[in-house]
Design a protein around this motif. Structure first.
Motif, PDB file in Angstrom:
ATOM      1  N   LEU A  53       0.854  -1.178   0.000  1.00  0.00           N
ATOM      2  CA  LEU A  53       0.000   0.000   0.000  1.00  0.00           C
ATOM      3  C   LEU A  53       0.893   1.232   0.000  1.00  0.00           C
ATOM      4  O   LEU A  53       2.043   1.163   0.446  1.00  0.00           O
ATOM      5  CB  LEU A  53      -0.903   0.001   1.237  1.00  0.00           C
ATOM      6  CG  LEU A  53      -1.942  -1.126   1.334  1.00  0.00           C
ATOM      7  CD1 LEU A  53      -2.574  -1.135   2.717  1.00  0.00           C
ATOM      8  CD2 LEU A  53      -3.010  -0.969   0.259  1.00  0.00           C
ATOM      9  N   PRO A  54       0.451   2.370  -0.504  1.00  0.00           N
ATOM     10  CA  PRO A  54      -0.833   2.673  -1.144  1.00  0.00           C
ATOM     11  C   PRO A  54      -0.870   2.202  -2.593  1.00  0.00           C
ATOM     12  O   PRO A  54       0.170   1.871  -3.178  1.00  0.00           O
ATOM     13  CB  PRO A  54      -0.902   4.202  -1.059  1.00  0.00           C
ATOM     14  CG  PRO A  54       0.540   4.620  -1.129  1.00  0.00           C
ATOM     15  CD  PRO A  54       1.311   3.571  -0.380  1.00  0.00           C
ATOM     16  N   VAL A  55      -2.068   2.217  -3.178  1.00  0.00           N
ATOM     17  CA  VAL A  55      -2.247   1.710  -4.535  1.00  0.00           C
ATOM     18  C   VAL A  55      -3.122   2.674  -5.328  1.00  0.00           C
ATOM     19  O   VAL A  55      -3.782   3.545  -4.776  1.00  0.00           O
ATOM     20  CB  VAL A  55      -2.885   0.311  -4.538  1.00  0.00           C
ATOM     21  CG1 VAL A  55      -1.980  -0.710  -3.884  1.00  0.00           C
ATOM     22  CG2 VAL A  55      -4.251   0.341  -3.852  1.00  0.00           C
ATOM     23  N   ALA A  56      -3.116   2.482  -6.646  1.00  0.00           N
ATOM     24  CA  ALA A  56      -4.011   3.182  -7.570  1.00  0.00           C
ATOM     25  C   ALA A  56      -4.735   2.118  -8.385  1.00  0.00           C
ATOM     26  O   ALA A  56      -4.092   1.257  -8.986  1.00  0.00           O
ATOM     27  CB  ALA A  56      -3.238   4.134  -8.478  1.00  0.00           C
ATOM     28  N   LEU A 126       1.801   8.435  -6.189  1.00  0.00           N
ATOM     29  CA  LEU A 126       1.709   7.600  -4.990  1.00  0.00           C
ATOM     30  C   LEU A 126       2.990   7.680  -4.175  1.00  0.00           C
ATOM     31  O   LEU A 126       4.066   7.983  -4.690  1.00  0.00           O
ATOM     32  CB  LEU A 126       1.446   6.144  -5.389  1.00  0.00           C
ATOM     33  CG  LEU A 126       0.099   5.837  -6.055  1.00  0.00           C
ATOM     34  CD1 LEU A 126       0.051   4.363  -6.450  1.00  0.00           C
ATOM     35  CD2 LEU A 126      -1.068   6.175  -5.141  1.00  0.00           C
ATOM     36  N   GLY A 127       2.853   7.359  -2.897  1.00  0.00           N
ATOM     37  CA  GLY A 127       4.020   7.282  -2.034  1.00  0.00           C
ATOM     38  C   GLY A 127       4.750   5.960  -2.213  1.00  0.00           C
ATOM     39  O   GLY A 127       4.307   5.070  -2.944  1.00  0.00           O
ATOM     40  N   PRO A 128       5.885   5.792  -1.543  1.00  0.00           N
ATOM     41  CA  PRO A 128       6.635   4.531  -1.656  1.00  0.00           C
ATOM     42  C   PRO A 128       5.800   3.355  -1.159  1.00  0.00           C
ATOM     43  O   PRO A 128       5.049   3.476  -0.188  1.00  0.00           O
ATOM     44  CB  PRO A 128       7.865   4.770  -0.772  1.00  0.00           C
ATOM     45  CG  PRO A 128       7.971   6.250  -0.652  1.00  0.00           C
ATOM     46  CD  PRO A 128       6.578   6.785  -0.709  1.00  0.00           C
ATOM     47  N   PRO A 129       5.901   2.199  -1.797  1.00  0.00           N
ATOM     48  CA  PRO A 129       5.130   1.027  -1.348  1.00  0.00           C
ATOM     49  C   PRO A 129       5.630   0.517  -0.006  1.00  0.00           C
ATOM     50  O   PRO A 129       6.830   0.510   0.272  1.00  0.00           O
ATOM     51  CB  PRO A 129       5.352   0.003  -2.467  1.00  0.00           C
ATOM     52  CG  PRO A 129       6.617   0.423  -3.124  1.00  0.00           C
ATOM     53  CD  PRO A 129       6.684   1.912  -3.015  1.00  0.00           C
TER      54      PRO A 129
END
Length: 248
Positions: A53-56, A126-129
């Motif tokens: 997470l986060p995801v698109a 998005l931020g880093p996974p």
């Protein structure tokens, strides 16, 4: 009648009196490792590749042209930032060198590449996974650093520049470097075809040139030579008549 002997107890922890509900297959105990299966939350909401997470929630498209046939490809998310960028770059790079081989594919391939700009922008924000069950995919090199993708940019540039080139060619073709004014010495199209005497200037080397302007009757008593035609321009009633000699 003989009675059965009472059951024998071998100790306080004997399994003789346990109910027989343990009938499933034996699953050996596995010690926890660095990579495990996805948790319910990750499987439902996390990246479909690594579970982070986060995801698109987005879809990446690709195209393959095969002369007569064609294939429309797609990979649906959700994706985390790294996995999504890896998918976008991989499918776009393959489309750049596999998508042009067909008449319709010449137009479908640019549209496919443009549709990937939306997922690419959403994934980059998005931020880093984090919190994945396995490492995310490596995004790899950008498209402009991949030789197959650079080779595929040549047809793309040709398609994008085709319309402006055709438009410019049409504009240049409509411009005649010859004279535009009905001056003495210029050639015109066949005056017999223009009932309103609206003469059109043509180059004297053109097959359409039928007459050559030899004189302008702008002085009193001036006349045309024998065999010449007299044309009065409709542009202005005050314009002097012209003498037209057959050119061919």
């Amino acid at each position: 009648m003989a009675t059965p002997p009472p059951p024998q107890h071998h100790g306080p922890h004997s399994w003789q009196h346990q109910p027989p509900w343990h009938t499933g297959p034996y699953v050996p105990h596995q010690p926890p490792g660095p990579y495990t299966s996805l948790t319910p939350e990750q499987g439902a909401y996390g990246c479909r590749v690594c579970g982070a997470l986060p995801v698109a929630d987005t879809t990446v498209h690709g195209h393959q042209g095969m002369i007569v046939l064609m294939r429309f490809l797609s990979r649906k998310g959700p994706f985390c930032r790294d996995c999504g960028l890896a998918v976008v770059r991989d499918m776009s790079a393959k489309t750049l060198w596999q998508g042009w081989w067909g008449p319709l594919s010449l137009f479908i391939t640019p549209v496919t590449l443009l549709t990937n700009l939306g997922p690419w922008g959403r994934l980059r924000r998005l931020g880093p996974p984090a919190g994945g069950a396995m490492p995310p995919l490596d995004p790899g090199k950008p498209l402009w650093r991949r030789p197959p993708a650079l080779a595929g940019l040549v047809p793309l540039l040709a398609v994008l520049l085709a319309f402006p080139a055709l438009l410019l060619t049409g504009l240049l073709a409509g411009v005649d470097s010859g004279p535009r004014e009905l001056a003495v010495g210029t050639c015109v199209q066949d005056a017999d075809r223009f009932r309103t005497e609206k003469l059109v200037v043509e180059g004297c080397d053109s097959a359409l040139a039928k007459y050559r302007i030899t004189k302008r009757l702008d002085t009193p008593g001036a006349t045309c030579a024998e065999g010449e035609l007299i044309s009065v321009s409709e542009r202005s009633l005050e314009a002097a008549p012209l003498c037209l000699a057959p050119w061919r």
